[in-house]
Design a protein around this motif. Structure first.
Motif, PDB file in Angstrom:
ATOM      1  N   VAL A  86       0.878  -1.171   0.000  1.00  0.00           N
ATOM      2  CA  VAL A  86       0.000   0.000   0.000  1.00  0.00           C
ATOM      3  C   VAL A  86       0.914   1.220   0.000  1.00  0.00           C
ATOM      4  N   TYR A  87       0.684   2.109  -0.931  1.00  0.00           N
ATOM      5  CA  TYR A  87       1.508   3.300  -1.073  1.00  0.00           C
ATOM      6  C   TYR A  87       0.762   4.508  -0.519  1.00  0.00           C
ATOM      7  N   TYR A  88       1.461   5.247   0.326  1.00  0.00           N
ATOM      8  CA  TYR A  88       0.896   6.419   0.982  1.00  0.00           C
ATOM      9  C   TYR A  88       1.702   7.660   0.625  1.00  0.00           C
ATOM     10  N   CYS A  89       1.014   8.787   0.583  1.00  0.00           N
ATOM     11  CA  CYS A  89       1.753  10.036   0.526  1.00  0.00           C
ATOM     12  C   CYS A  89       1.571  10.768   1.850  1.00  0.00           C
ATOM     13  N   ALA A  90       2.537  11.596   2.143  1.00  0.00           N
ATOM     14  CA  ALA A  90       2.528  12.371   3.377  1.00  0.00           C
ATOM     15  C   ALA A  90       3.068  13.759   3.084  1.00  0.00           C
ATOM     16  N   ALA A  91       2.689  14.695   3.900  1.00  0.00           N
ATOM     17  CA  ALA A  91       3.129  16.079   3.724  1.00  0.00           C
ATOM     18  C   ALA A  91       3.605  16.639   5.053  1.00  0.00           C
ATOM     19  N   ARG A  92       4.514  17.542   4.957  1.00  0.00           N
ATOM     20  CA  ARG A  92       5.045  18.187   6.160  1.00  0.00           C
ATOM     21  C   ARG A  92       5.333  19.640   5.834  1.00  0.00           C
ATOM     22  N   ALA A  93       4.883  20.523   6.678  1.00  0.00           N
ATOM     23  CA  ALA A  93       5.208  21.934   6.499  1.00  0.00           C
ATOM     24  C   ALA A  93       6.701  22.113   6.687  1.00  0.00           C
ATOM     25  N   GLY A  94       7.344  22.701   5.696  1.00  0.00           N
ATOM     26  CA  GLY A  94       8.777  22.888   5.792  1.00  0.00           C
ATOM     27  C   GLY A  94       9.503  22.376   4.575  1.00  0.00           C
ATOM     28  N   ALA A  95      10.806  22.311   4.683  1.00  0.00           N
ATOM     29  CA  ALA A  95      11.644  22.052   3.526  1.00  0.00           C
ATOM     30  C   ALA A  95      11.740  20.577   3.154  1.00  0.00           C
ATOM     31  N   ILE A  96      11.666  19.687   4.141  1.00  0.00           N
ATOM     32  CA  ILE A  96      11.860  18.272   3.844  1.00  0.00           C
ATOM     33  C   ILE A  96      10.825  17.435   4.572  1.00  0.00           C
ATOM     34  N   VAL A  97      10.536  16.271   4.028  1.00  0.00           N
ATOM     35  CA  VAL A  97       9.642  15.332   4.685  1.00  0.00           C
ATOM     36  C   VAL A  97      10.481  14.420   5.568  1.00  0.00           C
ATOM     37  N   ARG A  98       9.939  14.024   6.676  1.00  0.00           N
ATOM     38  CA  ARG A  98      10.642  13.147   7.597  1.00  0.00           C
ATOM     39  C   ARG A  98      10.559  11.713   7.105  1.00  0.00           C
ATOM     40  N   PRO A  99      11.655  10.976   7.139  1.00  0.00           N
ATOM     41  CA  PRO A  99      11.613   9.583   6.688  1.00  0.00           C
ATOM     42  C   PRO A  99      10.799   8.669   7.593  1.00  0.00           C
ATOM     43  N   ASN A 100      10.586   9.090   8.831  1.00  0.00           N
ATOM     44  CA  ASN A 100       9.659   8.366   9.704  1.00  0.00           C
ATOM     45  C   ASN A 100       8.245   8.848   9.373  1.00  0.00           C
ATOM     46  N   TYR A 101       7.434   7.949   8.878  1.00  0.00           N
ATOM     47  CA  TYR A 101       6.097   8.284   8.397  1.00  0.00           C
ATOM     48  C   TYR A 101       5.310   9.118   9.403  1.00  0.00           C
ATOM     49  N   TYR A 102       5.366   8.748  10.664  1.00  0.00           N
ATOM     50  CA  TYR A 102       4.519   9.372  11.673  1.00  0.00           C
ATOM     51  C   TYR A 102       5.046  10.729  12.128  1.00  0.00           C
ATOM     52  N   ASP A 103       6.213  11.115  11.673  1.00  0.00           N
ATOM     53  CA  ASP A 103       6.770  12.423  12.039  1.00  0.00           C
ATOM     54  C   ASP A 103       6.337  13.533  11.084  1.00  0.00           C
ATOM     55  N   ASN A 104       5.493  13.209  10.138  1.00  0.00           N
ATOM     56  CA  ASN A 104       4.984  14.219   9.214  1.00  0.00           C
ATOM     57  C   ASN A 104       3.639  14.738   9.695  1.00  0.00           C
ATOM     58  N   ASP A 105       3.112  15.704   8.946  1.00  0.00           N
ATOM     59  CA  ASP A 105       1.928  16.411   9.435  1.00  0.00           C
ATOM     60  C   ASP A 105       0.605  15.882   8.886  1.00  0.00           C
ATOM     61  N   TYR A 106       0.620  15.422   7.646  1.00  0.00           N
ATOM     62  CA  TYR A 106      -0.624  14.989   6.989  1.00  0.00           C
ATOM     63  C   TYR A 106      -0.359  13.696   6.224  1.00  0.00           C
ATOM     64  N   TRP A 107      -1.398  12.868   6.123  1.00  0.00           N
ATOM     65  CA  TRP A 107      -1.259  11.564   5.485  1.00  0.00           C
ATOM     66  C   TRP A 107      -2.498  11.253   4.654  1.00  0.00           C
ATOM     67  N   GLY A 108      -2.281  10.523   3.550  1.00  0.00           N
ATOM     68  CA  GLY A 108      -3.413  10.033   2.783  1.00  0.00           C
ATOM     69  C   GLY A 108      -3.830   8.657   3.275  1.00  0.00           C
ATOM     70  N   LEU A 109      -4.848   8.102   2.642  1.00  0.00           N
ATOM     71  CA  LEU A 109      -5.363   6.797   3.044  1.00  0.00           C
ATOM     72  C   LEU A 109      -4.709   5.648   2.298  1.00  0.00           C
ATOM     73  N   GLY A 110      -3.942   5.948   1.263  1.00  0.00           N
ATOM     74  CA  GLY A 110      -3.186   4.918   0.583  1.00  0.00           C
ATOM     75  C   GLY A 110      -3.853   4.374  -0.663  1.00  0.00           C
ATOM     76  N   THR A 111      -3.031   3.786  -1.531  1.00  0.00           N
ATOM     77  CA  THR A 111      -3.522   3.103  -2.729  1.00  0.00           C
ATOM     78  C   THR A 111      -2.734   1.811  -2.885  1.00  0.00           C
ATOM     79  N   GLN A 112      -3.432   0.737  -3.218  1.00  0.00           N
ATOM     80  CA  GLN A 112      -2.809  -0.582  -3.282  1.00  0.00           C
ATOM     81  C   GLN A 112      -2.117  -0.794  -4.624  1.00  0.00           C
ATOM     82  N   VAL A 113      -0.886  -1.257  -4.553  1.00  0.00           N
ATOM     83  CA  VAL A 113      -0.138  -1.662  -5.747  1.00  0.00           C
ATOM     84  C   VAL A 113       0.203  -3.136  -5.590  1.00  0.00           C
ATOM     85  N   THR A 114      -0.188  -3.932  -6.561  1.00  0.00           N
ATOM     86  CA  THR A 114       0.099  -5.355  -6.545  1.00  0.00           C
ATOM     87  C   THR A 114       0.827  -5.716  -7.835  1.00  0.00           C
ATOM     88  N   VAL A 115       1.999  -6.309  -7.662  1.00  0.00           N
ATOM     89  CA  VAL A 115       2.817  -6.693  -8.813  1.00  0.00           C
ATOM     90  C   VAL A 115       2.870  -8.211  -8.867  1.00  0.00           C
TER      91      VAL A 115
END
Length: 124
Positions: free
Chosen positions: A93-122
């Motif tokens: 499941v692929y998620y996007c996240a956003a964070r106010a500022g110059a860079i996004v944090r590599p720890n998912y939960y350290d960001n400010d906003y999150w989407g609900l995700g989209t499933q990718v199956t290969v």
């Protein structure tokens, strides 16, 4: 406030391509760093890569650089993840996240906003 919605996931054969889209609402989108994360089945969420508000891109795993490309279009409030030569290990499941500022944090939960995700199956 920023609301994020991912789209573009689906089922694809190994070696195929997909382009994921993260569409954001909110007036300050252009001043937020954005990132893609993924959660493979039974595993923790992992950082795929991020893009700063000015377009600077980082990828967490060197092996993804040649296959995944992150870009954004501030005029459309959109971020993209172009994925080529997909492998079964990219299933997640692929998620996007956003964070106010110059860079996004590599720890998912350290960001400010999150989407609900989209499933990718290969498939292999």
């Amino acid at each position: 406030q920023v609301r994020l919605v991912e789209s573009g996931g689906g089922l694809v054969q190994g070696g195929g391509s997909l382009r994921l889209t993260c569409t954001a609402s909110g007036r300050t989108f252009s001043r937020h760093a954005l990132g893609w994360f993924r959660q493979p089945p039974g595993k923790e969420i992992e950082f795929v890569g991020g893009i700063g508000w000015n377009g600077g891109v980082t990828y967490d795993v060197d092996s993804l650089k040649g296959r995944f490309t992150i870009s954004r279009d501030n005029a459309k409030n959109t971020m993209y993840l172009q994925m080529n030569n997909l492998k079964p290990d990219d299933t997640a499941v692929y998620y996007c996240a956003a964070r106010a500022g110059a860079i996004v944090r590599p720890n998912y939960y350290d960001n400010d906003y999150w989407g609900l995700g989209t499933q990718v199956t290969v498939s292999s």
